[in-house]
Scaffold this motif. Structure first.
Motif, PDB file in Angstrom:
ATOM      1  N   UNK A 150       1.172  -1.263   0.176  1.00 16.26           N
ATOM      2  CA  UNK A 150       0.302  -0.274   0.362  1.00 16.26           C
ATOM      3  C   UNK A 150       0.968   0.889   0.297  1.00 16.26           C
ATOM      4  N   UNK A 151       1.878   1.077   0.536  1.00 20.98           N
ATOM      5  CA  UNK A 151       2.900   2.575   0.296  1.00 20.98           C
ATOM      6  C   UNK A 151       3.615   3.218  -0.920  1.00 20.98           C
ATOM      7  N   UNK A 152       3.020   1.544  -1.742  1.00 22.27           N
ATOM      8  CA  UNK A 152       4.295   1.858  -3.235  1.00 22.27           C
ATOM      9  C   UNK A 152       3.813   3.132  -4.125  1.00 22.27           C
ATOM     10  N   UNK A 204      -8.263  -2.105  -6.486  1.00 24.13           N
ATOM     11  CA  UNK A 204      -7.172  -2.000  -6.524  1.00 24.13           C
ATOM     12  C   UNK A 204      -7.315  -0.755  -6.250  1.00 24.13           C
ATOM     13  N   UNK A 205      -7.844   0.460  -6.838  1.00 21.70           N
ATOM     14  CA  UNK A 205      -7.911   2.135  -6.186  1.00 21.70           C
ATOM     15  C   UNK A 205      -7.933   2.291  -5.183  1.00 21.70           C
ATOM     16  N   UNK A 206      -8.119   1.652  -4.038  1.00 24.31           N
ATOM     17  CA  UNK A 206      -7.536   1.610  -2.336  1.00 24.31           C
ATOM     18  C   UNK A 206      -7.051   0.893  -2.140  1.00 24.31           C
ATOM     19  N   UNK A 207      -6.627   0.316  -2.825  1.00 22.49           N
ATOM     20  CA  UNK A 207      -4.866  -0.558  -2.404  1.00 22.49           C
ATOM     21  C   UNK A 207      -3.981   0.232  -2.938  1.00 22.49           C
ATOM     22  N   UNK A 208      -4.771   0.875  -3.737  1.00 18.88           N
ATOM     23  CA  UNK A 208      -2.862   1.403  -4.268  1.00 18.88           C
ATOM     24  C   UNK A 208      -3.537   3.073  -4.367  1.00 18.88           C
ATOM     25  N   UNK A 209      -3.383   3.323  -3.115  1.00 20.30           N
ATOM     26  CA  UNK A 209      -4.385   4.929  -3.621  1.00 20.30           C
ATOM     27  C   UNK A 209      -3.346   6.002  -3.269  1.00 20.30           C
ATOM     28  N   UNK A 210      -1.989   5.268  -2.872  1.00 20.18           N
ATOM     29  CA  UNK A 210      -0.635   5.851  -2.962  1.00 20.18           C
ATOM     30  C   UNK A 210      -0.298   6.420  -4.876  1.00 20.18           C
ATOM     31  N   UNK A 211      -0.179   5.103  -5.685  1.00 23.54           N
ATOM     32  CA  UNK A 211       0.758   5.616  -7.173  1.00 23.54           C
ATOM     33  C   UNK A 211       0.386   6.228  -7.018  1.00 23.54           C
ATOM     34  N   UNK A 212       1.839   7.254  -7.839  1.00 24.95           N
ATOM     35  CA  UNK A 212       1.845   7.683  -9.073  1.00 24.95           C
ATOM     36  C   UNK A 212       2.209   7.162 -10.208  1.00 24.95           C
ATOM     37  N   UNK A 213       2.655   6.169 -10.255  1.00 23.56           N
ATOM     38  CA  UNK A 213       3.048   5.423 -11.271  1.00 23.56           C
ATOM     39  C   UNK A 213       2.584   4.649 -11.877  1.00 23.56           C
ATOM     40  N   UNK A 214       1.782   3.893 -12.915  1.00 24.36           N
ATOM     41  CA  UNK A 214       1.357   2.437 -12.966  1.00 24.36           C
ATOM     42  C   UNK A 214       1.371   1.909 -14.515  1.00 24.36           C
ATOM     43  N   UNK A 215       2.257   0.910 -14.554  1.00 26.00           N
ATOM     44  CA  UNK A 215       2.367   0.447 -16.212  1.00 26.00           C
ATOM     45  C   UNK A 215       1.885  -1.529 -15.782  1.00 26.00           C
ATOM     46  N   UNK A 216       1.179  -1.507 -16.451  1.00 24.55           N
ATOM     47  CA  UNK A 216       1.081  -3.001 -17.255  1.00 24.55           C
ATOM     48  C   UNK A 216       0.306  -3.187 -18.277  1.00 24.55           C
ATOM     49  N   UNK A 217       1.143  -3.092 -19.019  1.00 21.25           N
ATOM     50  CA  UNK A 217       1.197  -2.803 -20.901  1.00 21.25           C
ATOM     51  C   UNK A 217       1.593  -4.450 -21.000  1.00 21.25           C
TER      52      UNK A 217
END
Length: 766
Positions: A193-195, A213-226
């Motif tokens: 959760x700190x990512x 997932x939005x709650x779990x990774x609420x601190x994300x600034x960059x997300x790459x799933x391509x």
């Protein structure tokens, strides 16, 4: 104790004070000793850890291992090691290990970190791009201060135990890209959760994302799933990752549409959704005020561009927008003009219009809009190119009648009205197929058309030819015949059909059409056969002047119209057929001179005009350097008049038929002299018989080794004696009979005008 003389303190108090001072000094000394001992232990342990790491991961073969294992060098100077305060010799606290692309081999020994029991304060660990490194997350829980972990592109990565790394509340960047990770996203990934940065691209992850997932990774600034194989819908909870500024969901197998909650991501600067299988409408993204890059290319998006599209985006930003490869329709609205600088790709959609104000946006598409106006954004309807717009100086939007939309990247062929099988059945019925001489398999519905008698197909089972000559066809073949998209050859000669050229413009590849000995009378529409190269209509009882439709077909290479009753002169328009190689007009009633315009047909090899009513040769033949065969013999009603041309610039001429005309004059000494320069030597046939030629047959003809020349029934007075030595002439007869094999001498005769065998010698006149 020595007390100041002005201090009057009782002796008991002084003793107590002295005791407290001593105790404080001792405590301070003990703490310093403890720190020194702890440092010594920790420094020793970290050095041992690094040495064990070096040994376990084949350090001797590392690409770079400067200072490792050197006892004289502090560990902070080891290649790839960063300490908290490297300038302080008393501080060896390792905070970063960067051994990326360094040829590490073996399994990462996480138990070494466990042995430090929390005494290491590692913040960054980068082991990426080591293709022989095996990583297991068991033991990562001991790295409680870790902030960045990069293990992308390693030999093997096992996610079991990754949840232990969640113990590090400081981990903000995790890179697991390019590791062929399979299955659904590991549940323990959602526990991190700190990512702030998460890189999971270019793996083989499948299945859907968790709805929360939005709650779990609420601190994300960059997300790459391509570049995975993720499915399902993009969760609405993505709108809760309010700090998200870069997101890449491209190249997956999503279903459903673009979540409306993307509008809530005010810090989003880059969003890539291309090639994701998304459908439904294009969202407005009206709340994404920071957006500078948006790609929704190569999806299944439909509908129009919303009026509020990107309405809150800073108009001064250089926007990169890719809408290509969808099914968007309507118009590109003028509201887009608020962006002064933009790179936009809207090609490959179904746009029917573009607001003309966009075509004046001089800074768009790297200045190409300034140079090409609207075509710098989209090629107009009725055109296309590979890019769907003009992108370089030598580019152009090519014509294509089948394209109804702006920005097409290929020339679309309209959906066929009928299958090839259905078209052939129409031909069968319209031309009396049941009574054909040969109709094998034509009336068997389950059979591929390529097996029908007379049907020719290519390797891809496209019908490229119909060869139904002399087969008993009657009636009129239907115009749908021309809808066979790959038809190249159509041979219907020798059938009692009345052929119509209506619809022939649909036969885009038709190159050869044979209608010899049919009942075809009308050539209307033939001019639309724009790919036609070979046309035969011999012995069709055609009348009137030569069909003007032919002179519009500049692709023609062969015309065969012999054996009809065409009248009138040969038109000068024939000179426009600059690709023509063969022209056959024998056996008609054509009159007048051979037109000078034929001299423009520089590719002409064969010209057959015998048995007409032509009267003048014209001096055109010097320009026809490729001419091989010329037949203008037997012109009726007087025949050709004038001097015999020399044909001295026709090196390939091997057949010349001018017999039974009214040609006069002598045979020039330069006659056929161009043959000397021929690239190859072959037998030559010349027929000048039945004219009014005079003088002597010149000896200069001896440069032709193998010549058959017919000279009888002229007014020739002699034959150069040297020609009588040309043993190969006249089919080797000159070698046997001498001059008589060429011409019977004066005061003799023979029915052929020469001696052809021993029994037919030249006979003296009585």
């Amino acid at each position: 104790f020595i007390l100041p003389k002005f201090c009057h303190i009782p002796i008991q108090a002084a003793v107590r004070h002295s005791t407290m001072v001593v105790r404080s000094v001792l405590v301070t000394f003990i703490l310093q000793i403890t720190t020194i001992l702890n440092y010594s232990v920790n420094a020793h342990t970290e050095r041992q850890l690094l040495h064990d790491l070096y040994t376990t991961l084949n350090g001797g073969q590392w690409t770079t291992h400067t200072h490792w294992l050197d006892p004289k060098i502090g560990i902070c100077d080891y290649y790839g090691i960063v300490c908290a305060n490297p300038t302080n010799n008393n501080n060896t606290d390792v905070i970063a290990i960067n051994l990326s692309k360094n040829n590490l081999k073996g399994s990462l020994p996480m138990q070494l970190f466990a042995e430090l029991d929390g005494n290491i304060h590692l913040k960054r660990l980068d082991l990426s791009n080591n293709l022989d490194l095996i990583v297991n997350f068991t033991g990562f829980e001991y790295l409680t201060t870790l902030e960045l972990l990069d293990v992308s592109t390693v030999a093997s990565l096992e996610l079991d135990g990754i949840g232990g790394i969640a113990e590090s509340k400081t981990l903000h960047s995790l890179n697991l890209e390019r590791n062929e990770l399979k299955g659904t996203l590991h549940p323990e990934l959602y526990a991190l959760t700190s990512l702030r940065k998460l890189y999971l691209a270019q793996n083989d992850f499948t299945g859907p994302l968790r709805n929360d997932m939005g709650e779990a990774w609420s601190h994300l600034e960059q997300l790459y799933l391509s570049h995975n194989q993720l499915t399902g819908t993009l969760p609405l909870s993505l709108g809760k990752i309010l700090r998200l500024n870069i997101a890449d969901f491209s190249n997956n197998n999503w279903s459903g549409g673009i979540p409306t909650t993307f509008n809530e991501l005010v810090e989003l600067t880059s969003l890539d959704l291309h090639n994701g299988g998304l459908s439904g409408p294009l969202r407005s993204f009206h709340g994404c005020e920071s957006l500078t890059r948006l790609s929704v290319a190569d999806n299944l998006l439909t509908g129009t561009i919303p009026e509020t599209f990107l309405s809150s985006v800073d108009v001064s930003s250089a926007l990169n927008l890719d809408l290509s490869g969808n099914q968007l329709s309507g118009s590109i609205p003028n509201g887009m003009t608020r962006f002064e600088s933009m790179t936009i790709d809207a090609t490959g959609n179904q746009f029917t219009s573009i607001d003309m104000s966009l075509c004046a946006m001089s800074s768009w598409n790297n200045g190409y809009v300034s140079q090409y106006e609207c075509q710098g954004i989209l090629c107009p309807p009725g055109t296309y190119n590979d890019h769907g717009r003009l992108t370089q100086d030598n580019d152009e939007c090519l014509p294509c009648n089948g394209n109804a939309f702006w920005g097409m990247t290929q020339c679309l062929t309209p959906s066929p009205l009928y299958t090839d099988h259905e078209i052939l059945q129409m031909v069968y019925v319209a031309t009396g197929g049941d009574d054909w001489m040969y109709n094998t398999l034509w009336n068997v519905d389950s059979t591929s058309a390529c097996f029908f008698m007379g049907v020719k197909c290519d390797e891809e089972n496209n019908i490229i030819g119909l060869e139904l000559q002399n087969n008993g066809l009657t009636g009129t073949p239907p115009k749908e015949l021309f809808l066979l998209p790959h038809l190249q050859t159509l041979n219907l000669k020798g059938n009692q059909i009345v052929f119509s050229f209506e619809g022939i413009e649909d036969a885009k590849e038709l190159a050869e059409l044979q209608l010899t000995e049919t009942n075809t009378r009308d050539f209307t529409g033939l001019e639309n056969a724009q790919a036609l190269e070979i046309f035969h209509a011999v012995n069709n009882k055609l009348t009137g002047t030569l069909p003007s439709e032919l002179w519009q077909l500049t692709t023609l290479q062969e015309i065969w119209l012999s054996g009809n009753t065409f009248t009138g002169t040969m038109p000068a328009l024939m000179g426009g057929l600059t690709n023509l190689e063969e022209l056959h007009l024998a056996g008609n009633d054509l009159t007048g001179p051979i037109p000078a315009a034929l001299g423009k047909l520089t590719k002409l090899r064969v010209l057959v005009l015998d048995d007409n009513k032509l009267d003048t040769l014209n001096s055109i033949f010097n320009d026809l350097v490729d001419l091989e065969v010329l037949n203008v013999s037997k012109q009726r009603e007087g025949g050709l008049m004038g001097k015999l041309p020399a044909f001295h610039n026709n090196p390939l001429l091997t057949e010349l038929h001018l017999d039974h005309n009214m040609l006069t004059g002598t045979i020039a000494t330069t006659f056929l002299e161009g043959y000397v320069n021929a690239a190859y030597k072959s037998a030559v046939v010349v027929d000048l018989s039945g004219n009014r030629l005079t003088g002597t047959v010149p000896g200069s003809l001896n440069h032709i080794e193998d010549l058959t020349v017919y000279l009888e029934d002229n007014q020739l007075s002699g034959l150069d004696g040297g020609l009588c030595q040309m043993s190969q002439w006249m089919g080797d007869r000159v070698g046997t009979f001498g001059c008589d094999a060429i011409l019977c001498p004066p005061l003799t005769y023979q029915i052929t005008g020469r001696q052809e065998d021993a029994a037919q010698a030249c006979i003296n006149c009585e």
